[in-house]
Design a protein around this motif. Structure first.
Motif, PDB file in Angstrom:
ATOM      1  N   LYS A 295       0.772  -1.205  -0.035  1.00  0.00           N
ATOM      2  CA  LYS A 295       0.142   0.091  -0.101  1.00  0.00           C
ATOM      3  C   LYS A 295       0.992   1.130   0.029  1.00  0.00           C
ATOM      4  CE  LYS A 295      -3.661  -2.407   0.321  1.00  0.00           C
ATOM      5  NZ  LYS A 295      -4.516  -2.866  -0.619  1.00  0.00           N
ATOM      6  N   LEU A 296       0.946   1.985  -1.017  1.00  0.00           N
ATOM      7  CA  LEU A 296       1.888   3.037  -1.343  1.00  0.00           C
ATOM      8  C   LEU A 296       1.669   4.628  -0.953  1.00  0.00           C
ATOM      9  CD1 LEU A 296       3.094   2.184  -4.937  1.00  0.00           C
ATOM     10  CD2 LEU A 296       4.140   1.315  -2.830  1.00  0.00           C
ATOM     11  N   LYS A 297       0.460   4.612  -0.085  1.00  0.00           N
ATOM     12  CA  LYS A 297      -0.070   5.696   0.343  1.00  0.00           C
ATOM     13  C   LYS A 297       1.234   6.679   1.036  1.00  0.00           C
ATOM     14  CE  LYS A 297      -3.573   8.495   2.482  1.00  0.00           C
ATOM     15  NZ  LYS A 297      -5.027   8.128   3.109  1.00  0.00           N
ATOM     16  N   PRO A 298       1.641   5.747   2.098  1.00  0.00           N
ATOM     17  CA  PRO A 298       2.552   6.306   3.122  1.00  0.00           C
ATOM     18  C   PRO A 298       3.935   6.760   2.267  1.00  0.00           C
ATOM     19  CG  PRO A 298       1.480   4.426   4.089  1.00  0.00           C
ATOM     20  CD  PRO A 298       1.191   4.449   2.643  1.00  0.00           C
ATOM     21  N   ALA A 299       4.240   5.757   1.531  1.00  0.00           N
ATOM     22  CA  ALA A 299       5.573   6.158   0.977  1.00  0.00           C
ATOM     23  C   ALA A 299       5.588   7.426  -0.044  1.00  0.00           C
ATOM     24  CB  ALA A 299       6.110   4.716  -0.079  1.00  0.00           C
ATOM     25  N   LEU A 300       4.398   7.357  -0.763  1.00  0.00           N
ATOM     26  CA  LEU A 300       3.940   8.541  -1.721  1.00  0.00           C
ATOM     27  C   LEU A 300       3.816   9.884  -1.008  1.00  0.00           C
ATOM     28  CD1 LEU A 300       2.006   6.739  -4.420  1.00  0.00           C
ATOM     29  CD2 LEU A 300       4.258   7.582  -4.612  1.00  0.00           C
ATOM     30  N   THR A 301       3.374   9.797   0.282  1.00  0.00           N
ATOM     31  CA  THR A 301       3.170  10.835   1.248  1.00  0.00           C
ATOM     32  C   THR A 301       4.515  11.623   1.437  1.00  0.00           C
ATOM     33  OG1 THR A 301       1.204  10.212   1.666  1.00  0.00           O
ATOM     34  CG2 THR A 301       1.979  11.623   3.139  1.00  0.00           C
ATOM     35  N   LEU A 324     -12.599  14.922  -6.118  1.00  0.00           N
ATOM     36  CA  LEU A 324     -11.564  13.363  -5.737  1.00  0.00           C
ATOM     37  C   LEU A 324     -10.612  13.666  -4.913  1.00  0.00           C
ATOM     38  CD1 LEU A 324     -12.086  12.319  -9.503  1.00  0.00           C
ATOM     39  CD2 LEU A 324     -13.482  11.722  -7.645  1.00  0.00           C
ATOM     40  N   THR A 325     -10.518  12.556  -4.269  1.00  0.00           N
ATOM     41  CA  THR A 325      -8.834  12.563  -3.737  1.00  0.00           C
ATOM     42  C   THR A 325      -8.530  10.926  -4.092  1.00  0.00           C
ATOM     43  OG1 THR A 325      -9.706  11.749  -1.551  1.00  0.00           O
ATOM     44  CG2 THR A 325      -9.473  14.078  -1.753  1.00  0.00           C
ATOM     45  N   ILE A 326      -7.253  10.762  -3.934  1.00  0.00           N
ATOM     46  CA  ILE A 326      -6.739   9.438  -4.115  1.00  0.00           C
ATOM     47  C   ILE A 326      -6.737   8.775  -2.744  1.00  0.00           C
ATOM     48  CG2 ILE A 326      -4.734   7.946  -4.491  1.00  0.00           C
ATOM     49  CD1 ILE A 326      -3.818   9.939  -6.524  1.00  0.00           C
ATOM     50  N   GLU A 327      -7.618   7.721  -2.678  1.00  0.00           N
ATOM     51  CA  GLU A 327      -7.595   7.064  -1.430  1.00  0.00           C
ATOM     52  C   GLU A 327      -6.406   6.166  -0.833  1.00  0.00           C
ATOM     53  OE1 GLU A 327      -8.814   5.380   2.048  1.00  0.00           O
ATOM     54  OE2 GLU A 327      -9.758   6.943   1.071  1.00  0.00           O
ATOM     55  N   GLN A 328      -5.787   5.177  -2.288  1.00  0.00           N
ATOM     56  CA  GLN A 328      -4.885   4.345  -2.066  1.00  0.00           C
ATOM     57  C   GLN A 328      -4.374   4.011  -3.230  1.00  0.00           C
ATOM     58  OE1 GLN A 328      -2.239   3.292  -0.585  1.00  0.00           O
ATOM     59  NE2 GLN A 328      -3.310   2.559   1.413  1.00  0.00           N
TER      60      GLN A 328
END
Length: 480
Positions: A295-301, A324-328
Motif C-alpha cells: 500500500k503505497l500511500k505512506p511512501a508517496l506521502t 476527488l482524492t486518491i484513497e490508496q
C-alpha cells in the motif's frame, strides 16, 4: 464539499522466460523514472526484508492520475515524478511501447480507468489517457462491492496470465469509491544464455549475523558486462530477443548492502552502467521467487504527494463536478527467476565449468544484494528489487554459523557452494598440488575430475573433490 476517493491499483507479474524489446530513445526520460524509482525504493526498503516493485508500472498509474490533476496537485506530481524537464520525452518515447505491447514478444502493459456507472469522465482526460497510454475505460457499480471486485479481479487475472488473481477485496471499496485507476505489467524473459540445471547446487545464503539459509544457486560462466570497485561488484545479464538486461549490484562485504543503498540515485546508477565492460564471469545467483504486496500511500506521502490524498486534491480534469482524492495506491508483484530448464550432458558440464576458472571474475551473490531489469538503450528501470531473505530457503541451525563463515572465508576455489577442491598436476607419474590461477588452460592436454568418495586416493585431508590435469608436452605452469 464532500470528496470522493480514487484508488489506484498497480499490478505486476514477472517470470523470466520470454521478453520483447522496449523502444525508448532518450536518457532524459529514464533519469526521471530512475530517480523516482530510487526514491520509492528508499521508502519501501526495510532491514532484513525483501523488496520487489515495478517503478515503470507505478509511474504509469500515477501519470494517469496526473493527467487529470490541476494547480497544486499537478505541481506535486511533477515534483515527485520529476516531470518538468523530461515530460515530452516521457510521453513521446519511454511509454510509446505501451501502445504496441500486444506485438511485443512476452511483454504486456495494460491500463484501465474504472468509473462508476453514475459518472461520466471528462472527455479531454479520456482522450489524453487513451492516446498516450492506450488505457481502457471500464464501468462498474462500486455501490455493489462484490460486483466491482469481480470485474476488477477478472481484468487483473486476464492481464497477468492468472499470476495475480485477488488484487482487490470488498474491503478495498466503500460507498465513496467512484473511480479506480489500474496498471498491470506481465513479463516473461528468456535468458540469452541459459543456466544449466545440472550446475544448480545448494549453498549457503548469508542474510545477516543471525540468519543463514540453504538455497539453490544457479551457476554459469559467460561473458557479461561487468564493473567493480572497492565497495561492490555489478553485472548485467541480457535477455534473448530483447533490449533488456537483468542487473545485480553486490556488496563486496557480507553485510554491506545498507552502505551501498545509501548512495543509490539515478546519476550513480547511470555511471555504473556506463563503466561496465565485457568480462568473463563465473556467476552464481540464487533461484529467486518473491511475492510482495504494498500500500503505497505512506511512501508517496513522504515523497511529496501528500496533497493528493486529502481535501486539497484537485482532479477536476477527471470528474469536473465531483471533488476527488486518491484513497490508496496498491502495488502487487510476483517474480520467479529460474534456469529456464535446458538439457545438458553431464559428461561435458564439469569440463566446461572448470575451463572458466583460470581467468574469470567470481560473482557469487550469497549475501544481500539489489537487482534491476533495465532497458539497455535508455537505462530506464523497468523492475527493481532487494533480495535479503530467501522465502523458500532452509533455515540453518545457528550452531553451524561460525563453521559456514570460516569455510566461506577460506575457500580459494568456490564450486557450487561446496568445500575446497584439490587441484593436482600430473608430472612423471607423480601428483603435485597447484593453484588453479597458475594454469593456462590452453596448455592442458587432458583433465579428470574425481568426486568426494575418491579423494582418499590422493590425500587424507577433507576436500570436496580432486581435479587432476596434465599439460601438453613442453608446457609448464606459471612461475611465481
Amino acid at each position: 464539499m464532500k470528496y470522493k476517493s480514487i484508488t489506484i491499483l498497480v499490478l505486476i507479474s514477472l517470470m523470466m522466460t520470454h521478453l520483447g524489446p522496449l523502444h525508448a530513445q532518450h536518457k532524459g526520460s529514464s533519469k526521471s523514472l530512475n530517480q523516482y524509482a530510487f526514491d520509492l525504493y528508499g521508502e519501501l526498503k526495510d532491514e532484513n526484508e525483501n523488496v520487489f516493485l515495478s517503478p515503470l508500472s507505478t509511474y504509469y498509474a500515477l501519470l494517469l492520475a496526473y493527467e487529470g490533476s490541476k494547480n497544486k496537485t499537478k505541481a506535486a506530481f511533477e515534483k515527485v515524478l520529476y516531470l518538468k524537464d523530461s515530460t515530452r520525452y516521457i510521453y513521446d518515447d519511454l511509454y510509446k511501447q505501451e501502445s504496441n505491447s500486444d506485438s511485443l514478444f512476452g511483454l504486456k502493459i495494460s491500463n484501465a480507468v474504472w468509473v462508476d456507472k453514475k459518472f461520466e469522465v471528462e472527455s479531454a482526460f479520456k482522450n489524453t489517457v487513451s492516446s498516450k497510454y492506450s488505457s481502457d475505460f471500464k464501468q462498474t457499480e462500486f455501490a455493489n462491492a462484490e460486483l466491482a471486485v469481480t470485474d476488477i479481479n477478472r481484468w487483473v487475472s486476464d492481464k497477468t496470465n492468472q499470476r495475480i488473481t485477488n488484487m482487490v477485496t470488498p474491503s478495498d471499496i466503500n460507498s465513496e469509491t467512484k473511480l479506480m485507476i489500474s496498471n498491470a505489467v506481465y513479463f516473461k524473459g528468456e535468458w540469452l544464455t541459459k543456466f544449466e540445471k545440472l550446475r544448480t547446487a545448494e549453498s549457503t545464503f548469508f542474510t545477516d549475523n543471525e540468519n543463514q539459509y540453504k538455497v539453490d544457486f544457479m551457476n554459469i560462466t559467460e561473458n557479461l558486462n561487468y564493473f567493480e570497485n572497492e565497495s561492490f561488484q555489478f553485472i548485467t545479464k541480457p535477455y534473448k530477443d530483447s533490449d533488456l538486461s537483468f542487473c545485480v549490484l553486490l556488496p563486496k562485504t557480507l553485510y554491506g548492502l545498507e552502505a551501498i543503498e545509501n548512495n543509490l540515485n539515478a546519476e550513480f546508477f547511470n555511471e555504473i552502467l556506463e563503466q561496465t565492460v565485457s568480462t568473463k564471469v563465473w556467476l552464481s545467483i540464487p533461484k529467486i521467487k518473491l511475492e510482495t504486496s504494498y500500500k503505497l500511500k505512506p511512501a508517496l506521502t513522504n515523497m511529496g504527494l501528500n496533497s493528493v490524498f486529502n481535501n486539497e486534491a484537485e482532479f477536476s480534469g477527471i470528474l469536473k463536478n465531483e471533488p476527488l482524492t486518491i484513497e490508496q495506491v496498491a502495488h502487487k508483484t510476483y517474480i520467479d527467476i529460474t534456469e529456464d530448464y535446458t538439457e545438458a550432458a553431464a559428461a561435458t558440464t564439469t569440463i566446461v565449468y572448470i575451463r572458466g576458472l583460470p581467468s574469470y571474475k567470481t560473482f557469487k551473490a550469497d549475501h544481500p544484494f539489489v537487482f534491476f531489469i533495465v532497458d539497455n538503450k535508455t537505462n530506464a528501470m523497468v523492475f527493481m528489487g532487494r533480495y535479503v531473505k530467501p522465502q523458500e530457503g532452509k533455515v540453518i541451525d545457528k550452531a553451524n554459523f561460525v563453521d559456514n563463515l570460516l569455510k566461506r572465508n577460506n575457500k580459494k576455489l568456490d564450486w557450487g557452494g561446496n568445500d575446497k577442491i584439490l587441484i593436482l598436476i600430473a608430472e612423471r607419474k607423480k601428483f603435485k598440488p597447484i593453484d588453479i590461477q597458475d594454469v593456462n588452460f590452453n596448455n592442458i592436454e587432458y583433465l579428470k575430475v574425481y568426486k568426494k568418495e575418491d579423494v582418499k586416493k590422493f590425500t587424507t585431508e577433507d576436500y570436496y573433490g580432486v581435479v587432476v590435469l596434465k599439460l601438453k608436452k613442453n608446457k609448464k605452469i606459471k612461475k611465481k
